[in-house]
Design a protein around this motif. Sequence first.
Motif, PDB file in Angstrom:
ATOM      1  N   VAL A 247       5.883   5.464   7.622  1.00 42.11           N
ATOM      2  CA  VAL A 247       5.714   4.001   7.023  1.00 42.11           C
ATOM      3  C   VAL A 247       4.509   4.103   6.121  1.00 42.11           C
ATOM      4  CG1 VAL A 247       5.260   1.804   7.770  1.00 42.11           C
ATOM      5  CG2 VAL A 247       6.941   2.889   8.785  1.00 42.11           C
ATOM      6  N   THR A 248       3.504   4.665   6.606  1.00 42.29           N
ATOM      7  CA  THR A 248       1.919   4.791   5.728  1.00 42.29           C
ATOM      8  C   THR A 248       2.446   5.185   4.474  1.00 42.29           C
ATOM      9  OG1 THR A 248       1.442   5.092   7.861  1.00 42.29           O
ATOM     10  CG2 THR A 248      -0.219   5.378   5.804  1.00 42.29           C
ATOM     11  N   VAL A 249       3.062   6.676   4.292  1.00 41.44           N
ATOM     12  CA  VAL A 249       3.502   7.106   2.991  1.00 41.44           C
ATOM     13  C   VAL A 249       4.232   6.250   2.269  1.00 41.44           C
ATOM     14  CG1 VAL A 249       4.231   9.178   1.884  1.00 41.44           C
ATOM     15  CG2 VAL A 249       2.631   9.227   3.794  1.00 41.44           C
ATOM     16  N   PHE A 250       5.323   5.707   2.916  1.00 48.13           N
ATOM     17  CA  PHE A 250       6.365   4.719   2.240  1.00 48.13           C
ATOM     18  C   PHE A 250       5.748   3.880   1.266  1.00 48.13           C
ATOM     19  CE2 PHE A 250       9.110   1.297   1.727  1.00 48.13           C
ATOM     20  CZ  PHE A 250      10.452   1.908   1.529  1.00 48.13           C
ATOM     21  N   GLY A 251       4.608   3.107   2.245  1.00 44.66           N
ATOM     22  CA  GLY A 251       3.930   1.920   1.535  1.00 44.66           C
ATOM     23  C   GLY A 251       3.162   2.382   0.406  1.00 44.66           C
ATOM     24  N   PHE A 298      -2.989  -6.887  -6.043  1.00 49.39           N
ATOM     25  CA  PHE A 298      -1.991  -7.974  -5.131  1.00 49.39           C
ATOM     26  C   PHE A 298      -1.019  -7.146  -4.495  1.00 49.39           C
ATOM     27  CE2 PHE A 298       1.019 -11.544  -4.673  1.00 49.39           C
ATOM     28  CZ  PHE A 298       0.264 -12.333  -3.928  1.00 49.39           C
ATOM     29  N   LEU A 299      -0.231  -6.362  -5.173  1.00 50.05           N
ATOM     30  CA  LEU A 299       0.986  -5.940  -4.733  1.00 50.05           C
ATOM     31  C   LEU A 299       0.612  -4.975  -3.406  1.00 50.05           C
ATOM     32  CD1 LEU A 299       3.333  -5.299  -7.751  1.00 50.05           C
ATOM     33  CD2 LEU A 299       3.660  -6.939  -5.730  1.00 50.05           C
ATOM     34  N   PHE A 300      -0.555  -4.195  -3.715  1.00 51.48           N
ATOM     35  CA  PHE A 300      -1.013  -3.407  -2.610  1.00 51.48           C
ATOM     36  C   PHE A 300      -1.373  -3.943  -1.369  1.00 51.48           C
ATOM     37  CE2 PHE A 300      -1.047   0.299  -5.648  1.00 51.48           C
ATOM     38  CZ  PHE A 300      -0.750   1.410  -4.684  1.00 51.48           C
ATOM     39  N   ILE A 301      -2.186  -5.164  -1.675  1.00 47.19           N
ATOM     40  CA  ILE A 301      -2.606  -5.905  -0.491  1.00 47.19           C
ATOM     41  C   ILE A 301      -1.377  -6.453   0.270  1.00 47.19           C
ATOM     42  CG2 ILE A 301      -3.284  -8.239   0.111  1.00 47.19           C
ATOM     43  CD1 ILE A 301      -5.482  -7.882  -1.918  1.00 47.19           C
ATOM     44  N   ILE A 302      -0.141  -7.018  -0.341  1.00 46.46           N
ATOM     45  CA  ILE A 302       0.912  -7.172   0.351  1.00 46.46           C
ATOM     46  C   ILE A 302       1.641  -6.240   1.036  1.00 46.46           C
ATOM     47  CG2 ILE A 302       3.267  -8.116   0.095  1.00 46.46           C
ATOM     48  CD1 ILE A 302       2.005 -10.300  -1.221  1.00 46.46           C
ATOM     49  N   ILE A 303       1.530  -4.921   0.433  1.00 49.12           N
ATOM     50  CA  ILE A 303       2.383  -3.703   0.920  1.00 49.12           C
ATOM     51  C   ILE A 303       1.440  -3.379   2.163  1.00 49.12           C
ATOM     52  CG2 ILE A 303       2.559  -1.222   0.582  1.00 49.12           C
ATOM     53  CD1 ILE A 303       3.471  -1.972  -2.266  1.00 49.12           C
ATOM     54  N   ASN A 304       0.319  -3.209   1.992  1.00 47.05           N
ATOM     55  CA  ASN A 304      -0.556  -2.964   3.242  1.00 47.05           C
ATOM     56  C   ASN A 304      -0.610  -3.947   4.390  1.00 47.05           C
ATOM     57  OD1 ASN A 304      -2.033  -0.533   2.727  1.00 47.05           O
ATOM     58  ND2 ASN A 304      -3.557  -1.581   1.397  1.00 47.05           N
ATOM     59  N   LEU A 306       2.461  -5.423   4.912  1.00 46.40           N
ATOM     60  CA  LEU A 306       3.775  -5.348   5.487  1.00 46.40           C
ATOM     61  C   LEU A 306       3.792  -4.019   6.347  1.00 46.40           C
ATOM     62  CD1 LEU A 306       6.143  -6.110   2.565  1.00 46.40           C
ATOM     63  CD2 LEU A 306       5.682  -7.547   4.693  1.00 46.40           C
ATOM     64  N   VAL A 307       2.931  -3.168   5.864  1.00 44.22           N
ATOM     65  CA  VAL A 307       2.817  -1.704   6.613  1.00 44.22           C
ATOM     66  C   VAL A 307       2.259  -1.885   8.138  1.00 44.22           C
ATOM     67  CG1 VAL A 307       1.552   0.366   6.712  1.00 44.22           C
ATOM     68  CG2 VAL A 307       2.910  -0.242   4.648  1.00 44.22           C
ATOM     69  N   ASP A 308       1.084  -2.888   8.057  1.00 50.83           N
ATOM     70  CA  ASP A 308       0.545  -3.069   9.044  1.00 50.83           C
ATOM     71  C   ASP A 308       1.460  -3.836  10.163  1.00 50.83           C
ATOM     72  OD1 ASP A 308      -2.119  -2.106   9.024  1.00 50.83           O
ATOM     73  OD2 ASP A 308      -3.141  -3.771   8.620  1.00 50.83           O
ATOM     74  N   ILE A 309       2.306  -4.816   9.934  1.00 49.70           N
ATOM     75  CA  ILE A 309       3.213  -5.385  10.557  1.00 49.70           C
ATOM     76  C   ILE A 309       4.394  -4.286  11.263  1.00 49.70           C
ATOM     77  CG2 ILE A 309       5.330  -7.043  10.440  1.00 49.70           C
ATOM     78  CD1 ILE A 309       3.517  -9.023   9.017  1.00 49.70           C
ATOM     79  N   ALA A 310       4.715  -3.532  10.296  1.00 40.48           N
ATOM     80  CA  ALA A 310       5.628  -2.344  10.633  1.00 40.48           C
ATOM     81  C   ALA A 310       4.895  -1.362  11.677  1.00 40.48           C
ATOM     82  CB  ALA A 310       5.935  -1.572   9.743  1.00 40.48           C
TER      83      ALA A 310
END
Lengths: 323, 324
Positions: A247-251, A298-304, A306-310
């Motif tokens: 998931v980390t690498v995916f993000g 901004f997109l990186f913040i959102i992705i991070n 989501l990754v944390d939630i995952a």
Amino acid sequence: MLGFLIQRLLQAVVVMMVISALVFIGVFAVGNPIDVLISPDVTQQIRLDTIAAYGFDKPLWEQYLAFLERLVHGNFGRSFVFNMPVLQLILSRLPATLELTIAAVAGATLIGIPLGMYAGYRPDSPITKAIMGITILGFSVPTFWIGLVLIMTFAVWLGWLPAGGRGDTVMVLGIEWSFLTLNGLSHLFLPALNLSLFKLAMMIRLARAGTREVMLTDTIKFARASGQSDGTILRRHVLRQISIPIVTVFGLEFGSTLAFAVVTETIFSWPGLGKLIIDSIQSLDRPVMVAYLMLIAFLFIIINFLVDIAYAALDPRLRARRS
Amino acid sequence: MTARLLEVRHLATHFFTRAGVVKAVDDVSFDLEVGEVIGLVGESGSGKSMTGYSLLGLIDPPGRIVQGSIKLKGQELVGLPQEALRKLRGRRIAMVFQDPMTTLNPVLTIADQIHLAINAHERVSTATARQRAVDVLTRVGLPDADRRLDAYPHEFSGGMRQRVAIAIALLHRPDVIIADEPTTALDVSIQAQILAEMKSLVRDLGMALIWISHDLAVVSAMASRILVMYGGRIVESGPTASVLRDPRHHYTRGLLNSLPSRAAPGQPLTQISGLPPSLGALPPGCAFHPRCPRADAICLTAPETTGHERRDWRCHHPLTAVSA
Ligand SMILES: Nc1ncnc2c1ncn2[C@@H]1O[C@H](COP(=O)(O)OP(=O)(O)OP(=O)(O)O)[C@@H](O)[C@H]1O
Ligand code: SF4
Ligand SMILES: [Mg+2]
């Protein structure tokens, strides 16, 4: 959970502030766009007027504050080159890059995980040797070269697939999408494949390393001792345990592909963000560069986020620590 | 008389590594009767766990069973296809491991893990699986089993986790449970509880138990018969009382002398001198000879198993029986 959300939101605001300053200063350092804006043979007066109109004569901090003020009102400025609002320009290019990125990253993940898990589960089989061959190829051959080979093979020699462009698109939710038409899909396939090879190699390596490690644990030995089949063990025990690094690498891959699919977009004339940013750097189109970089942050913040939630969804121990 | 529950003959499990052949289990023979508890005791690295894994068919390359026979109620297990072995595991022979912190899957709930273990051998609905899980967890002494079913392993103490692992081993009422030092990693007080519970469980359910431990005191509290393992071989076996009273092998006596309960008050414990051998480079002959006070030239040749079926030893100069 609410505390966690608020904390993340505040963090995001601070990060965006810092990024905006860095980006503004960085872009300022790249060069003076005035020579791009006006032709060299205009009168000195026009030149000075134009500089004043854009505020280029003011000190940097004043320009930055003006920029921030416009930003608060949702105004990213107008592109010097396209002479249209920057936000509108970027958003018109984003869907093309978004669908290319999703196709490439999701495809690489969905194919890479089973292949990698197989390779980790049967390290000595000939199929594993073949799979690992793919990863060496994916890691070592440059993207542009693979892209050219793909075009030569599938577009020029075999004539099966188009060599570039987005093909037919459909409007959904006010946005043009290629993946919803057959013709659009056929245009999407080669650039997505080109972009995904490196990611595929990475996903295979990750899944393989994780599987090898987890297969040796007592957890797996105990599951085997209770008579569970290898298929069950891989699907129910191993997959969950190797998913955190995946998931980390995916993000990370998702974010960086969104931002930097430049090479592939150029080769396949895919009208996405990558081409836009390269063009804007060449023409010193400051507002586009600034808005683009801020959008990426901004997109990186959102992705991070989501990754944390995952992470929390995947690992109950993290969930426990956070609450 | 019907066939014995378990009959192991001349079992040898070797690992073929780059550095050479590791004889983890070598010429091991023993019997197990229905409902019997036997103890397998020996120092770390003597091949106890590998003996257990061999019985389950869980030896992975580069290791394999190179010879011998394992008969479960007359059925030969050595050489069975993988799928047939899988069907035996957990259903006819089950195993509990040493460290409860690592055996359960940290990312699955207890209910899921039990459901998976049930599904390995029979298809049942989630509701049925939950009911069976509650029953078996209650049986191993886990309080409020139905409330804790949806917990994850990290929410349990070590003793609780080991109870869950034991419950999973009990699910299909196997004929044999192999308990590989299941209490070593636990607090002493929990150890005693689990020992007592395991003992009454196997008695109530009529299961046979192979109790593996490096601790002779624990084994002698559990088992009616003892197998002493050294360097991949069984060097002495017999009824617990007889082995404790009249050890015939010098290694067994060494183990007994190092027990705190055996030492005269105020006297230091006598440890066996030297280190256990590496199974990849065993000394020739009796593997114990470099550490044996009685060793002589003849000990460089391997001693045969002597004695009778239920009381035997492998030693050229056995200790004499104190009581006959
Ligand atoms: N994959 C392997 N490759 C080579 N040798 C191995 C392998 N697995 C196990 N062994 C060998 O088998 C030997 C016996 O190990 P085993 O786990 O049975 O000992 P044990 O008596 O259970 O010890 P402990 O009390 O520490 O659990 C080990 O010393 C090791 O050398
Ligand atoms: S065979 Fe020799 S070395 Fe081995 S235990 Fe007996 S006396 Fe000692
Ligand atoms: Mg062991």
